[in-house]
Design a protein around this motif. Structure first.
Motif, PDB file in Angstrom:
ATOM      1  N   TYR A   1     -11.674  30.432  23.235  1.00 43.54           N
ATOM      2  CA  TYR A   1     -10.562  30.237  24.163  1.00 43.54           C
ATOM      3  C   TYR A   1      -9.321  29.736  23.425  1.00 43.54           C
ATOM      4  CZ  TYR A   1      -7.727  28.187  27.879  1.00 43.54           C
ATOM      5  OH  TYR A   1      -6.691  27.844  28.712  1.00 43.54           O
ATOM      6  N   GLU A   2      -9.502  28.775  22.493  1.00 44.27           N
ATOM      7  CA  GLU A   2      -8.367  28.217  21.756  1.00 44.27           C
ATOM      8  C   GLU A   2      -7.694  29.274  20.891  1.00 44.27           C
ATOM      9  OE1 GLU A   2      -9.988  25.005  19.570  1.00 44.27           O
ATOM     10  OE2 GLU A   2     -10.530  23.846  21.340  1.00 44.27           O
ATOM     11  N   VAL A   3      -8.512  30.117  20.265  1.00 40.40           N
ATOM     12  CA  VAL A   3      -7.943  31.174  19.429  1.00 40.40           C
ATOM     13  C   VAL A   3      -7.131  32.134  20.280  1.00 40.40           C
ATOM     14  CG1 VAL A   3      -8.475  33.114  17.909  1.00 40.40           C
ATOM     15  CG2 VAL A   3      -9.766  31.000  17.705  1.00 40.40           C
ATOM     16  N   GLU A   4      -7.689  32.551  21.407  1.00 40.46           N
ATOM     17  CA  GLU A   4      -6.981  33.478  22.285  1.00 40.46           C
ATOM     18  C   GLU A   4      -5.675  32.866  22.788  1.00 40.46           C
ATOM     19  OE1 GLU A   4      -9.434  34.896  25.409  1.00 40.46           O
ATOM     20  OE2 GLU A   4     -11.011  35.653  24.077  1.00 40.46           O
TER      21      GLU A   4
ATOM     22  N   LEU B   1       0.403  16.896  16.931  1.00 39.86           N
ATOM     23  CA  LEU B   1       1.295  18.038  17.123  1.00 39.86           C
ATOM     24  C   LEU B   1       2.160  17.883  18.364  1.00 39.86           C
ATOM     25  CD1 LEU B   1      -1.121  21.002  16.246  1.00 39.86           C
ATOM     26  CD2 LEU B   1       0.597  19.956  14.765  1.00 39.86           C
ATOM     27  N   ASP B   2       1.688  17.108  19.337  1.00 42.39           N
ATOM     28  CA  ASP B   2       2.464  16.914  20.562  1.00 42.39           C
ATOM     29  C   ASP B   2       3.739  16.131  20.308  1.00 42.39           C
ATOM     30  OD1 ASP B   2       0.408  18.217  21.823  1.00 42.39           O
ATOM     31  OD2 ASP B   2      -0.573  16.380  22.512  1.00 42.39           O
ATOM     32  N   LYS B   3       3.811  15.451  19.171  1.00 41.60           N
ATOM     33  CA  LYS B   3       4.964  14.609  18.852  1.00 41.60           C
ATOM     34  C   LYS B   3       5.949  15.303  17.916  1.00 41.60           C
ATOM     35  CE  LYS B   3       3.330  11.035  21.103  1.00 41.60           C
ATOM     36  NZ  LYS B   3       4.034  10.450  22.278  1.00 41.60           N
ATOM     37  N   LEU B   4       5.776  16.605  17.688  1.00 43.18           N
ATOM     38  CA  LEU B   4       6.608  17.321  16.723  1.00 43.18           C
ATOM     39  C   LEU B   4       7.395  18.431  17.403  1.00 43.18           C
ATOM     40  CD1 LEU B   4       4.004  17.691  13.813  1.00 43.18           C
ATOM     41  CD2 LEU B   4       5.774  15.934  14.069  1.00 43.18           C
TER      42      LEU B   4
ATOM     43  N   THR C   1       7.406  29.594   9.129  1.00 41.20           N
ATOM     44  CA  THR C   1       6.124  29.729   8.438  1.00 41.20           C
ATOM     45  C   THR C   1       5.284  28.496   8.696  1.00 41.20           C
ATOM     46  OG1 THR C   1       7.138  31.064   6.684  1.00 41.20           O
ATOM     47  CG2 THR C   1       4.996  30.075   6.216  1.00 41.20           C
ATOM     48  N   LEU C   2       4.075  28.692   9.242  1.00 45.89           N
ATOM     49  CA  LEU C   2       3.165  27.589   9.539  1.00 45.89           C
ATOM     50  C   LEU C   2       1.795  27.871   8.946  1.00 45.89           C
ATOM     51  CD1 LEU C   2       2.291  24.991  11.012  1.00 45.89           C
ATOM     52  CD2 LEU C   2       1.818  26.409  13.036  1.00 45.89           C
ATOM     53  N   SER C   3       1.314  26.943   8.112  1.00 47.91           N
ATOM     54  CA  SER C   3      -0.066  26.956   7.626  1.00 47.91           C
ATOM     55  C   SER C   3      -0.727  25.697   8.156  1.00 47.91           C
ATOM     56  CB  SER C   3      -0.117  26.976   6.091  1.00 47.91           C
ATOM     57  OG  SER C   3       0.390  28.198   5.597  1.00 47.91           O
ATOM     58  N   PHE C   4      -1.807  25.874   8.892  1.00 48.68           N
ATOM     59  CA  PHE C   4      -2.423  24.743   9.575  1.00 48.68           C
ATOM     60  C   PHE C   4      -3.908  24.697   9.263  1.00 48.68           C
ATOM     61  CE2 PHE C   4      -4.722  22.971  13.191  1.00 48.68           C
ATOM     62  CZ  PHE C   4      -4.080  21.772  13.377  1.00 48.68           C
ATOM     63  N   ARG C   5      -4.405  23.510   8.929  1.00 46.12           N
ATOM     64  CA  ARG C   5      -5.830  23.299   8.710  1.00 46.12           C
ATOM     65  C   ARG C   5      -6.272  22.101   9.547  1.00 46.12           C
ATOM     66  NH1 ARG C   5      -8.122  22.251   2.753  1.00 46.12           N
ATOM     67  NH2 ARG C   5      -7.946  24.519   2.625  1.00 46.12           N
ATOM     68  N   GLY C   6      -7.358  22.270  10.287  1.00 49.66           N
ATOM     69  CA  GLY C   6      -7.877  21.163  11.079  1.00 49.66           C
ATOM     70  C   GLY C   6      -8.227  21.590  12.491  1.00 49.66           C
ATOM     71  N   ASP C   7      -8.328  20.600  13.358  1.00 51.86           N
ATOM     72  CA  ASP C   7      -8.669  20.816  14.753  1.00 51.86           C
ATOM     73  C   ASP C   7      -7.552  21.587  15.451  1.00 51.86           C
ATOM     74  OD1 ASP C   7      -9.597  20.582  17.368  1.00 51.86           O
ATOM     75  OD2 ASP C   7      -8.590  18.664  17.646  1.00 51.86           O
ATOM     76  N   GLY C   8      -7.912  22.674  16.151  1.00 49.56           N
ATOM     77  CA  GLY C   8      -6.888  23.524  16.745  1.00 49.56           C
ATOM     78  C   GLY C   8      -6.680  23.365  18.224  1.00 49.56           C
ATOM     79  N   LYS C   9      -7.138  22.263  18.809  1.00 49.38           N
ATOM     80  CA  LYS C   9      -7.059  22.119  20.265  1.00 49.38           C
ATOM     81  C   LYS C   9      -5.622  22.091  20.774  1.00 49.38           C
ATOM     82  CE  LYS C   9     -11.518  19.845  21.091  1.00 49.38           C
ATOM     83  NZ  LYS C   9     -12.042  20.111  19.742  1.00 49.38           N
ATOM     84  N   ARG C  10      -4.704  21.465  20.038  1.00 52.36           N
ATOM     85  CA  ARG C  10      -3.310  21.365  20.489  1.00 52.36           C
ATOM     86  C   ARG C  10      -2.420  22.429  19.858  1.00 52.36           C
ATOM     87  NH1 ARG C  10      -2.646  16.185  22.725  1.00 52.36           N
ATOM     88  NH2 ARG C  10      -4.721  15.429  23.313  1.00 52.36           N
ATOM     89  N   LEU C  11      -3.020  23.346  19.123  1.00 54.22           N
ATOM     90  CA  LEU C  11      -2.227  24.343  18.415  1.00 54.22           C
ATOM     91  C   LEU C  11      -1.513  25.325  19.341  1.00 54.22           C
ATOM     92  CD1 LEU C  11      -1.458  25.034  15.532  1.00 54.22           C
ATOM     93  CD2 LEU C  11      -3.419  26.580  15.420  1.00 54.22           C
ATOM     94  N   PRO C  12      -2.137  25.800  20.437  1.00 56.49           N
ATOM     95  CA  PRO C  12      -1.427  26.758  21.300  1.00 56.49           C
ATOM     96  C   PRO C  12      -0.088  26.237  21.805  1.00 56.49           C
ATOM     97  CG  PRO C  12      -3.753  26.720  21.852  1.00 56.49           C
ATOM     98  CD  PRO C  12      -3.533  25.601  20.875  1.00 56.49           C
ATOM     99  N   ALA C  13      -0.053  25.004  22.284  1.00 54.22           N
ATOM    100  CA  ALA C  13       1.199  24.446  22.797  1.00 54.22           C
ATOM    101  C   ALA C  13       2.230  24.306  21.686  1.00 54.22           C
ATOM    102  CB  ALA C  13       0.938  23.090  23.452  1.00 54.22           C
ATOM    103  N   PHE C  14       1.762  23.965  20.475  1.00 55.57           N
ATOM    104  CA  PHE C  14       2.706  23.760  19.369  1.00 55.57           C
ATOM    105  C   PHE C  14       3.346  25.078  18.945  1.00 55.57           C
ATOM    106  CE2 PHE C  14       3.559  23.436  14.762  1.00 55.57           C
ATOM    107  CZ  PHE C  14       4.530  22.456  14.807  1.00 55.57           C
ATOM    108  N   VAL C  15       2.529  26.113  18.712  1.00 55.50           N
ATOM    109  CA  VAL C  15       3.107  27.394  18.272  1.00 55.50           C
ATOM    110  C   VAL C  15       3.960  28.006  19.390  1.00 55.50           C
ATOM    111  CG1 VAL C  15       1.240  27.823  16.651  1.00 55.50           C
ATOM    112  CG2 VAL C  15       1.077  28.742  18.961  1.00 55.50           C
ATOM    113  N   GLY C  16       3.627  27.673  20.639  1.00 59.50           N
ATOM    114  CA  GLY C  16       4.437  28.171  21.743  1.00 59.50           C
ATOM    115  C   GLY C  16       5.840  27.606  21.734  1.00 59.50           C
ATOM    116  N   SER C  17       6.012  26.430  21.141  1.00 61.16           N
ATOM    117  CA  SER C  17       7.341  25.814  21.065  1.00 61.16           C
ATOM    118  C   SER C  17       8.146  26.303  19.867  1.00 61.16           C
ATOM    119  CB  SER C  17       7.201  24.288  20.997  1.00 61.16           C
ATOM    120  OG  SER C  17       6.590  23.894  19.772  1.00 61.16           O
ATOM    121  N   CYS C  18       7.505  27.047  18.965  1.00 57.84           N
ATOM    122  CA  CYS C  18       8.180  27.551  17.756  1.00 57.84           C
ATOM    123  C   CYS C  18       8.581  28.996  18.013  1.00 57.84           C
ATOM    124  CB  CYS C  18       7.258  27.440  16.541  1.00 57.84           C
ATOM    125  SG  CYS C  18       6.637  25.780  16.219  1.00 57.84           S
TER     126      CYS C  18
END
Length: 501
Positions: free
Chosen positions: A360-363, A317-320, A327-344
């Motif tokens: 913590y990751e969910v929050e 996700l760091d490379k996208l 609209t985002l549907s995501f399945r898998g490890d969510g460790k890098r998800l906060p930074a990604f959705v923050g850029s959208c």
């Protein structure tokens, strides 16, 4: 008096019969009625050969409707065809059924006139015990063409209409796929959408054809109008032989289970960098090297992304960079998800399904969402019997304070959210202004009800809130007599709460 009443009944019957003849639908101009017929067709899939739905159903109302439906080619410009299954012979002669279906399909498409066609062909993987798979030659390992294979018979008829193909989707065997090899770009001048899935390469199941799909031979993929393509992830271990015009694709779908996908993180980034015009993308990714050396990939037009990383690290996700993603549907490890959705910054809908619901990751993910977000769904999945962290009361506390335009919230497979927290969340959201944004709350709770909050929620449901709280029975299990039903109390049964991949 009885005679007068009988006379009145006769006169009323006479009048009612003439009123029926004068009904507005009988005076409807044929062109307007044709448009109404077309509006009755399913929009999410092709029409089927069934008298229970349009267009066949429309032709069974009366003779005038039948004549009009047959004279409206657009009504018959889409069709879903299912190969006759040879495994089950309890329904009469298979050859007669096959002949009838082939003739019906051909008649259907011929009545479509010169309209562009939308066709989907569903092949059957299983074969009759008496069916002999096609052999291969010892020299070139080429399949011997099996003309008696029903799927080849259907393809032979459909290919005759190739010049009118606009949207086609095939689920067939690898041997049958070779029948499309002789089609050129000139043969499919209208082709805009091509979807293919090969049934005999699923997992470790036996095959009835060669494992080589011959992508390089499918020259129809070079069609100048082709902007939508869908395939299986297991066929994408090598992108180069696929003769697609990647630069003009607007919709790309690579499906199947993640463990079977040929796309790893590097190959996925390479693929996306080849498709700068994408608007819609669905990807299933397998093993991924970490760290990734590929440069940043930016898709300026992408608005919808469905991504399944399986057990792969989310570092990809760091490379996208998708600045217009909504609209985002995501399945898998969510460790890098906060930074990604923050850029959208235009994100409107987020669906997350993961086994690693770290609190913590969910929050952090929720706090990173832009204020434009209107729909949020959080789902936990994993092998039966294993415990994973679920969204807890803290998640609802956060969502009660952020995202002012939040319209719907869904939480699935949850056992830690309390009934009290749900009530407090609804109360706070519904108190936000005269017209609160929250319209729907759906939570699947993998536990019995502990506090009945339905009475207190009635004041909000009467104001239009759609509230769906699903509880599990205390002793429910896979041995439950309801297991497998849509309304099963089992927490492992089918449910509304899961995205469709």
């Amino acid at each position: 008096m009885e005679k007068l009443e009988e006379t009145r009944r006769d006169l009323n019957s006479y009048v009612d019969a003439h009123k029926a003849l004068m009904s507005p639908i009988r005076r409807m101009p044929p062109d307007v009625l044709s448009e109404i017929f077309i509006a009755c067709l399913p929009t999410h899939r092709n029409c089927v050969m069934s008298a229970t739905e349009p267009p066949v159903l429309l032709g069974r109302v009366c003779s005038s409707w039948r004549a009009l439906s047959l004279e409206t080619p657009r009504l018959l410009s889409s069709l879903h065809v299912v190969e006759v299954n040879q495994q089950f012979k309890g329904y009469g002669d298979i050859s007669d059924k096959l002949t009838l279906r082939l003739e019906t399909m051909k008649m259907w498409l011929m009545r479509a006139g010169q309209c562009p066609l939308s066709i989907s062909l569903q092949g059957q993987f299983y074969r009759s015990p008496n069916y002999t798979p096609p052999l291969t030659t010892a020299i070139a390992n080429e399949p011997v063409r099996d003309e008696e294979n029903p799927i080849n018979l259907f393809l032979a008829e459909l290919i005759q209409f190739a010049s009118r193909w606009r949207r086609v989707g095939f689920v067939l065997t690898s041997d049958a796929l070779h029948a499309l090899g002789h089609l050129t770009v000139e043969d499919v001048p209208l082709l805009e959408d091509f979807s293919v899935s090969v049934t005999d390469r699923v997992g470790l199941l036996p095959t009835d054809g060669p494992s080589d799909f011959g992508w390089a031979d499918l020259q129809l993929l070079k069609s100048p109008l082709l902007t939508r393509f869908s395939g299986s992830g297991r066929d994408f271990d090598n992108l180069r032989p696929i003769p697609l015009r990647w630069g003009v694709l607007r919709e790309l779908s690579i499906g199947g289970p993640a463990w079977e996908s040929g796309l790893d993180g590097e190959r996925m980034l390479e693929l996306l960098s080849m498709c700068p015009q994408l608007r819609f993308c669905k990807l299933v990714v397998n093993a991924s090297p970490d760290p990734l050396e590929h440069p940043l990939v930016e898709l300026p037009c992408l608005h919808t992304l469905h991504m399944d990383l399986g057990s792969v690290s989310s570092s990809v996700l760091d490379k996208l960079s998708f600045p217009k993603l909504r609209t985002l549907s995501f399945r898998g490890d969510g460790k890098r998800l906060p930074a990604f959705v923050g850029s959208c910054r235009r994100l409107a809908s987020l669906t997350v399904e993961t086994t690693s619901f770290d609190t913590y990751e969910v929050e952090e993910t929720l706090r990173a969402l832009p204020s434009t977000t209107r729909h949020v769904s959080l789902h936990q999945y994993g092998p039966v019997g294993m415990h994973y962290m679920s969204p807890d009361d803290r998640v609802l506390e956060i969502l009660a304070q952020i995202l002012p335009e939040l319209e719907s919230l869904g939480i699935g497979f949850n056992s830690t959210v309390s009934d009290t927290a749900i009530e407090q969340f609804v109360t706070k959201r519904m108190a936000m202004g005269e017209t609160p944004s929250l319209k729907q709350l759906r939570i699947m709770l993998g536990r019995p009800m502990k506090l009945d909050i339905e009475t207190n929620m009635k004041q909000y449901t009467e104001r239009g809130l759609e509230l769906d709280l699903s509880y599990a029975d205390a002793e429910t299990s896979d041995w439950s007599p309801w297991y497998g039903l849509q309304d099963a109390p089992s927490r492992w049964g089918p449910a509304w709460g899961f995205p469709v991949w």
